[in-house]
Design an enzyme around this catalytic site. Structure first.
Site, PDB file in Angstrom:
ATOM      1  N   HIS A 127      -3.982  -2.331  -7.438  1.00 28.74           N
ATOM      2  CA  HIS A 127      -4.706  -3.614  -7.580  1.00 28.74           C
ATOM      3  C   HIS A 127      -5.786  -3.572  -8.662  1.00 28.74           C
ATOM      4  O   HIS A 127      -6.342  -4.610  -9.024  1.00 28.74           O
ATOM      5  CB  HIS A 127      -5.371  -4.016  -6.258  1.00 28.74           C
ATOM      6  CG  HIS A 127      -4.395  -4.342  -5.167  1.00 28.74           C
ATOM      7  ND1 HIS A 127      -3.396  -5.280  -5.314  1.00 28.74           N
ATOM      8  CD2 HIS A 127      -4.275  -3.857  -3.896  1.00 28.74           C
ATOM      9  CE1 HIS A 127      -2.693  -5.341  -4.190  1.00 28.74           C
ATOM     10  NE2 HIS A 127      -3.201  -4.493  -3.315  1.00 28.74           N
ATOM     11  N   HIS A 165       2.023  -5.218  -0.980  1.00 30.58           N
ATOM     12  CA  HIS A 165       1.171  -6.129  -1.766  1.00 30.58           C
ATOM     13  C   HIS A 165       1.591  -6.082  -3.228  1.00 30.58           C
ATOM     14  O   HIS A 165       1.999  -5.030  -3.724  1.00 30.58           O
ATOM     15  CB  HIS A 165      -0.297  -5.708  -1.637  1.00 30.58           C
ATOM     16  CG  HIS A 165      -0.778  -5.644  -0.219  1.00 30.58           C
ATOM     17  ND1 HIS A 165      -0.816  -4.464   0.499  1.00 30.58           N
ATOM     18  CD2 HIS A 165      -1.199  -6.627   0.607  1.00 30.58           C
ATOM     19  CE1 HIS A 165      -1.263  -4.728   1.728  1.00 30.58           C
ATOM     20  NE2 HIS A 165      -1.499  -6.036   1.815  1.00 30.58           N
TER      21      HIS A 165
END
Ligand SMILES: [Zn+2]
Length: 343
Positions: A127, A165
């Protein structure tokens, strides 16, 4: 020759436990659980254990801005959060350098002497964007490792990201870059909100970003079909010089941070598909880097299952039927990606 096992290594350093997040799903017990499980089932003695060095500042700069790196240093010094999810302790800045170094070591060791490697690092990385840490991630370990691989001559890098994710940071790092093919399966809609199928790259990088956003509840069959029908043909055409995996096992059912229904065996099958791509295009070289996975038991068992496949264990690919909404989504992805690949 079933007795000859592929040489597989893990990269680990006890200092990874020093990134103290307090009461938080991304905690040191994740790595402790993996390491004790590998010992318990007798896998540890068959693996080569490699110790990483910290990444250099120059290596972190492959991906991240000077300003952001300095911010991470300052926040870590004061034990401040980078965002509401991303906790830093006083050791976190140094541990993040060692995590990036672990991913680099995973690449170096498969190019030196091993067939496959798995960097068991924390904090995770996918991320982290070039100028922002978020979602438990400080530096983007896999993106730094991809650039490192290129610096030592592996020009075309495939990054497969099966964390539940979307790896927004990795996508950002290579969005306009045709030398890195980024393929991600992830729950959608879900954190961090990116990863829709029309995010295909920009400029020269158009077509080198493949997002497969899957509905909540997708099981092994949906993931396996995405890998067989979208990743495999695109990867074959791309022809990577090395394959990297953002290996987060948080799509396991009962993981807690998402609503997917993958099984431990499902991850073994994904690993075998990725391994077959590497066998075909780059002498079997696969380096995996740990991302998420928050159920301590499922995480440990799925890492062991992946390592077993890396070591040569054959897994049966069960016949599968996929649910109509998942099939419809895969068809949409194919339609978009057919502009770029023979899918
Ligand atoms: Zn995740």
């Amino acid at each position: 020759m079933p007795n000859i096992k592929a040489r597989t290594g893990i990269i680990f350093h006890p200092d990874y436990l020093k990134h103290n997040t307090g009461y938080h799903p991304e905690k040191k017990e994740r790595l402790l659980s993996i390491m004790s499980h590998l010992k318990e089932i007798g896998l540890m003695e068959k693996l080569e254990l490699k110790e990483p060095r910290p990444a250099t500042l120059e290596e972190i700069l492959y991906i991240h801005s000077k300003e952001y790196i300095e911010k991470a240093r300052r926040y870590s010094q004061h034990g401040m959060k980078l965002d509401p999810d991303t906790v830093l302790s006083t050791d976190s800045y140094d541990v993040a350098f060692l995590a990036a170094g672990g991913a680099i070591k995973a690449v170096d060791s498969v190019l030196d002497e091993l067939d496959s490697s798995f960097a068991l690092v924390r904090p995770p990385g996918h991320h982290a964007t070039p100028d922002r840490g978020m979602g438990f991630c400080i530096f983007n370990n896999i993106a730094i490792a991809a650039r490192h691989a290129q610096k030592i001559g592996k020009k075309r890098v495939l990054i497969v990201d099966w964390d539940v994710h979307h790896g927004n940071g990795t996508q950002d790092a290579f969005y306009d870059d045709p030398s890195v093919l980024y393929f991600s399966t992830h729950q959608y809609p879900h954190y961090p909100g990116t990863g829709w199928l029309d995010e295909v790259g920009s400029g020269d990088g158009r077509g080198y970003n493949i997002n497969v956003p899957l509905p909540a509840g997708t099981d092994d069959s949906g993931f396996i079909t995405a890998y067989e029908e979208i990743l495999v043909p695109a990867a074959r055409e791309f022809g990577p010089d090395i394959v990297l995996v953002s290996a987060g096992q948080d799509a396991c059912k009962e993981d807690g941070l998402a609503q997917m229904r993958m099984s431990v065996e499902g991850f073994a099958i994904l690993a075998s598909i990725v391994k077959s791509i590497a066998k075909e295009s780059c002498s079997d070289k696969v380096a995996a880097v740990l991302e998420g996975g928050y159920d301590l038991n499922l995480l440990a068992r799925s890492v062991a299952a992946i390592l077993n496949v890396f070591m040569g264990k054959e897994v049966g690919n069960k016949q599968h039927e996929i649910s109509p909404p998942v099939k419809a989504r895969l068809d949409e992805v194919k339609k978009v990606q057919r502009e770029f690949w023979h899918i």
